[in-house]
Design a protein around this motif. Structure first.
Motif, PDB file in Angstrom:
ATOM      1  N   MET A   1       0.980  -1.183   0.151  1.00  0.00           N
ATOM      2  CA  MET A   1       0.015   0.065  -0.017  1.00  0.00           C
ATOM      3  C   MET A   1       0.847   1.373  -0.016  1.00  0.00           C
ATOM      4  N   ASN A   2       0.570   2.111  -0.716  1.00  0.00           N
ATOM      5  CA  ASN A   2       1.228   3.618  -0.830  1.00  0.00           C
ATOM      6  C   ASN A   2       1.400   4.288   0.739  1.00  0.00           C
ATOM      7  N   ARG A   3       2.479   4.830   0.880  1.00  0.00           N
ATOM      8  CA  ARG A   3       2.580   5.343   2.314  1.00  0.00           C
ATOM      9  C   ARG A   3       1.647   6.284   2.666  1.00  0.00           C
ATOM     10  N   ILE A   4       1.138   7.082   1.798  1.00  0.00           N
ATOM     11  CA  ILE A   4       0.274   8.190   1.790  1.00  0.00           C
ATOM     12  C   ILE A   4      -1.221   7.671   2.469  1.00  0.00           C
ATOM     13  N   VAL A   5      -1.522   6.807   1.586  1.00  0.00           N
ATOM     14  CA  VAL A   5      -2.620   6.133   1.893  1.00  0.00           C
ATOM     15  C   VAL A   5      -2.929   5.384   3.354  1.00  0.00           C
ATOM     16  N   SER A   6      -1.721   4.470   3.470  1.00  0.00           N
ATOM     17  CA  SER A   6      -1.585   4.026   4.646  1.00  0.00           C
ATOM     18  C   SER A   6      -1.623   4.994   5.838  1.00  0.00           C
ATOM     19  N   LEU A   7      -0.768   6.127   5.703  1.00  0.00           N
ATOM     20  CA  LEU A   7      -0.952   6.881   6.903  1.00  0.00           C
ATOM     21  C   LEU A   7      -2.213   7.566   7.262  1.00  0.00           C
TER      22      LEU A   7
END
Length: 259
Positions: A1-7
């Protein structure tokens, strides 16, 4: 998962996104500032790609752009500086800038380099939404790079919904139709704009930018969005302090105090 989405899935509120200009104050300060921001508690970071004509930016960021270019900063140099950053950097990293240097570098080559060094997303304010969807979205998707769109008080509901439908990560909510660093406080017009957008029940979280500078403005912005973006105020911090690590820790702590 993209780190931005995960954040945003794991930390949906009070997210602090800090912008700084690559290669400023000194050419090789990029990684040093990035690591210091992570250590200080920033939630995500925007690294500005210096450009000779940053029309949306106020004087502070314009000066940092000019100094970085005089220092020898370039897109190629930035990718060199970011190589292997994921050995020590875990927070989401975005590159922000104007479309011209990306076109000159080659959009696919640029996205490929982003993927290789671990950049999670791009913010290109002067890239038209329709042009992105028609021409560049397949390239961004191929390399797993998110394109973060901006909205302003003048953006129509129809356009906001189009952006929301074609976005992932977050939407950059520009607080006013001005340049960076020029606002003081949240006005009634801004609050009406924030309320209008919140009432649309968009699927993407928003971060508020332009005019955020300290704990008070950060907390106010967080009442209307998932967090906020600080740029010009942070540029002044690195501009005015020799001991970058200490200054960055002190500043980020002051913004996020008690949060």
């Amino acid at each position: 998962m993209n780190r931005i989405v995960s954040l945003f899935q794991h930390h949906p509120s009070h997210n602090l996104n800090v912008y700084f200009t690559a290669g400023f104050p000194k050419l090789e300060d990029t990684r040093r500032i990035l690591k210091s921001l992570q250590d200080a508690g920033a939630d995500l970071v925007e690294i500005g790609m210096p450009y000779s004509d940053p029309v949306a930016d106020g004087e502070t960021i314009q000066i940092s752009n000019q100094q970085a270019l005089e220092n020898g900063m370039s897109v190629k140099k930035l990718f060199d500086q970011l190589r292997n950053m994921r050995e020590e950097i875990t927070l989401p990293v975005l590159l922000m800038g104007y479309i011209n240097p990306v076109l000159q570098f080659g959009v696919e080559n640029f996205c490929q380099q982003c993927a290789e060094v671990g950049v999670d997303g791009l913010i290109l304010p002067d890239m038209p939404v329709d042009e992105y969807l028609e021409t560049y979205k397949p390239i961004f998707d191929q390399y797993g790079i998110l394109n973060i769109f901006l909205i302003t008080p003048q953006t129509s509901d129809k356009r906001i919904r189009q952006i929301d439908e074609n976005s992932a990560g977050f939407i950059y909510m520009v607080s006013s139709a001005s340049v960076t660093g020029s606002q003081t406080g949240v006005t009634h017009d801004m609050e009406a704009y924030f309320a209008r957008v919140n009432a649309m029940n968009l699927r993407n979280p928003r971060l508020i930018g332009f005019g955020i500078k300290d704990h008070e403005t950060f907390v106010t912005a967080c009442q209307h969005a998932a967090g906020a973006i600080i740029g010009s105020a942070f540029i002044r911090v690195v501009q005015q302090n020799e001991n970058l690590e200490e200054a960055i820790t002190t500043y980020v702590s002051s913004v996020k105090q008690g949060l």
